[in-house]
Design a protein around this motif. Sequence first.
Motif, PDB file in Angstrom:
ATOM      1  N   ILE A  68      -5.268   3.393   7.678  1.00  0.00           N
ATOM      2  CA  ILE A  68      -4.191   2.660   8.371  1.00  0.00           C
ATOM      3  C   ILE A  68      -4.638   2.302   9.790  1.00  0.00           C
ATOM      4  O   ILE A  68      -4.400   1.193  10.273  1.00  0.00           O
ATOM      5  CB  ILE A  68      -2.896   3.512   8.399  1.00  0.00           C
ATOM      6  N   THR A  69      -5.332   3.240  10.420  1.00  0.00           N
ATOM      7  CA  THR A  69      -5.819   2.994  11.781  1.00  0.00           C
ATOM      8  C   THR A  69      -6.823   1.847  11.813  1.00  0.00           C
ATOM      9  O   THR A  69      -6.703   0.924  12.625  1.00  0.00           O
ATOM     10  CB  THR A  69      -6.493   4.258  12.340  1.00  0.00           C
ATOM     11  N   VAL A 107      -0.778   6.772  15.086  1.00  0.00           N
ATOM     12  CA  VAL A 107      -0.835   6.889  13.624  1.00  0.00           C
ATOM     13  C   VAL A 107      -1.112   8.340  13.232  1.00  0.00           C
ATOM     14  O   VAL A 107      -0.456   8.906  12.360  1.00  0.00           O
ATOM     15  CB  VAL A 107      -1.911   5.949  13.040  1.00  0.00           C
ATOM     16  N   PHE A 108      -2.100   8.952  13.931  1.00  0.00           N
ATOM     17  CA  PHE A 108      -2.456  10.324  13.546  1.00  0.00           C
ATOM     18  C   PHE A 108      -1.363  11.326  13.928  1.00  0.00           C
ATOM     19  O   PHE A 108      -1.249  12.386  13.335  1.00  0.00           O
ATOM     20  CB  PHE A 108      -3.805  10.713  14.176  1.00  0.00           C
ATOM     21  N   ARG A 109      -0.540  10.976  14.912  1.00  0.00           N
ATOM     22  CA  ARG A 109       0.514  11.885  15.331  1.00  0.00           C
ATOM     23  C   ARG A 109       1.761  11.732  14.441  1.00  0.00           C
ATOM     24  O   ARG A 109       2.356  12.727  14.031  1.00  0.00           O
ATOM     25  CB  ARG A 109       0.858  11.597  16.805  1.00  0.00           C
ATOM     26  N   TRP A 110       2.134  10.489  14.143  1.00  0.00           N
ATOM     27  CA  TRP A 110       3.461  10.288  13.545  1.00  0.00           C
ATOM     28  C   TRP A 110       3.488   9.764  12.110  1.00  0.00           C
ATOM     29  O   TRP A 110       4.531   9.782  11.462  1.00  0.00           O
ATOM     30  CB  TRP A 110       4.307   9.365  14.428  1.00  0.00           C
ATOM     31  N   ARG A 146       1.122  14.948   4.176  1.00  0.00           N
ATOM     32  CA  ARG A 146       2.430  15.096   4.834  1.00  0.00           C
ATOM     33  C   ARG A 146       3.145  13.754   4.868  1.00  0.00           C
ATOM     34  O   ARG A 146       2.530  12.703   4.678  1.00  0.00           O
ATOM     35  CB  ARG A 146       2.232  15.644   6.242  1.00  0.00           C
ATOM     36  N   THR A 147       4.436  13.794   5.082  1.00  0.00           N
ATOM     37  CA  THR A 147       5.221  12.565   5.137  1.00  0.00           C
ATOM     38  C   THR A 147       5.645  12.299   6.569  1.00  0.00           C
ATOM     39  O   THR A 147       6.227  13.167   7.212  1.00  0.00           O
ATOM     40  CB  THR A 147       6.465  12.696   4.243  1.00  0.00           C
ATOM     41  N   GLY A 148       5.323  11.105   7.062  1.00  0.00           N
ATOM     42  CA  GLY A 148       5.641  10.774   8.446  1.00  0.00           C
ATOM     43  C   GLY A 148       6.694   9.690   8.534  1.00  0.00           C
ATOM     44  O   GLY A 148       7.513   9.536   7.625  1.00  0.00           O
ATOM     45  N   ILE A 149       6.647   8.916   9.626  1.00  0.00           N
ATOM     46  CA  ILE A 149       7.708   7.927   9.854  1.00  0.00           C
ATOM     47  C   ILE A 149       7.693   6.788   8.844  1.00  0.00           C
ATOM     48  O   ILE A 149       8.689   6.104   8.694  1.00  0.00           O
ATOM     49  CB  ILE A 149       7.676   7.329  11.283  1.00  0.00           C
ATOM     50  N   GLU A 197       3.532   9.677   1.797  1.00  0.00           N
ATOM     51  CA  GLU A 197       2.623  10.812   1.949  1.00  0.00           C
ATOM     52  C   GLU A 197       1.260  10.315   2.399  1.00  0.00           C
ATOM     53  O   GLU A 197       0.710   9.391   1.805  1.00  0.00           O
ATOM     54  CB  GLU A 197       2.476  11.529   0.608  1.00  0.00           C
ATOM     55  N   THR A 198       0.740  10.937   3.455  1.00  0.00           N
ATOM     56  CA  THR A 198      -0.590  10.522   3.915  1.00  0.00           C
ATOM     57  C   THR A 198      -1.479  11.725   4.146  1.00  0.00           C
ATOM     58  O   THR A 198      -1.007  12.791   4.543  1.00  0.00           O
ATOM     59  CB  THR A 198      -0.513   9.729   5.237  1.00  0.00           C
TER      60      THR A 198
END
Lengths: 289, 90
Positions: free
Chosen positions: B52-53, B86-89, B36-39, B43-44
Amino acid sequence: MNKTVNQKAWFLVLPVLLLVAFSAVIPLMTVVNYSVQDTFGNNQFFWAGLEWFEEMLNDDRMWGALGRQLMFSGIILLIQVPLGVFVALNMPKKGFWASFCLVFMSLPLLIPWNVVGTIWQVFGRVDIGLLGHTLAALGIEYNYTSDPFAAWVTIIVMDVWHWTSLVALLAYAGLQSIPDAYYQAAKIDQASRWKVFRFIELPKMMGVLMIAILLRFMDSFMIYTEPFVVTGGGPGSTTTLLSIDLVKMALGQFDLGPAAAFSLMYFLVILLISWVFYTVMINLDKREG
Amino acid sequence: MDWMAWTWPTALFFIVIASLLITFTVLAIKFPETPRTGILRIETTRGDRLFITLLGSAFINLAWLGIVGTAQPFALVVCLIYAAAVFRWV
């Protein structure tokens, strides 16, 4: 059509995983272990906690080396990338001279680092080197052993001499992959040379250029041998880049703990920047695809 | 293993990372997902977000150590908040 996901193929990378574990992961784990301990040799270690990290973070020595390293990598990228693209644009597209240029350009890439260092070490010497001697004869003051500016110019020119071909060859490969139809369309539209470059060549080269930038960044960020052979990190510590400083600390002073903390932070910076480059590269590909 | 100079804290550190990796691998096999693509506009997958975390957490810990200098465990709290974000956004 929906592709079925099959993750079993990952087992095929198992041999690589084992090799990497042996040659990289386990040694890296050892570095992490060193970074929280102190040793006086004899393979005896004493718990030190985060002391070394704290010491390194508050030490001007590491920040100085990091600053010089970033400056070095920044300068060589600013020179090598445009220069490499310029060279690639002006290389013959086919025929004998195309092959000749390709071979000629790859020559510097084949020379081992320490030899490149030695070549420039001698080349720049005022007493016996052609460059140093000529500059002295022209009345230009140049001495890389005592003048920081001259030392910097020497290691930067040396790196440009050694690695610009890599950027040029990659850019050239990118240019070669552009179909003629694009140029013909540009001709019909009477596009200027600059516009052909800006809207056809540059976008089509972007993928390989990102790889070139990533490779050059990584290599220059970890550079050791060439500047070490030429300047030894001097005069003073003006050309002491990260890895030179690290080796001094780990092997010269045998400060394994601080050196381990230092190298982990060095590693994290490399990991971060590589990840950023990689992500940008992948996303560029996706946008094109 | 003596030559590796193991300590319990570092062993624990690696055990945590290894179990995270194993958990996420199992999750990826059992519950495949679409990226999915976030802020960050990239794509992650879950694995990307874990990377990233972890990388971010390393820098958070270093920053805490360099700027605050005491009460290091609180840096882990910041890391957890960061991980959730990170996992939310992302």
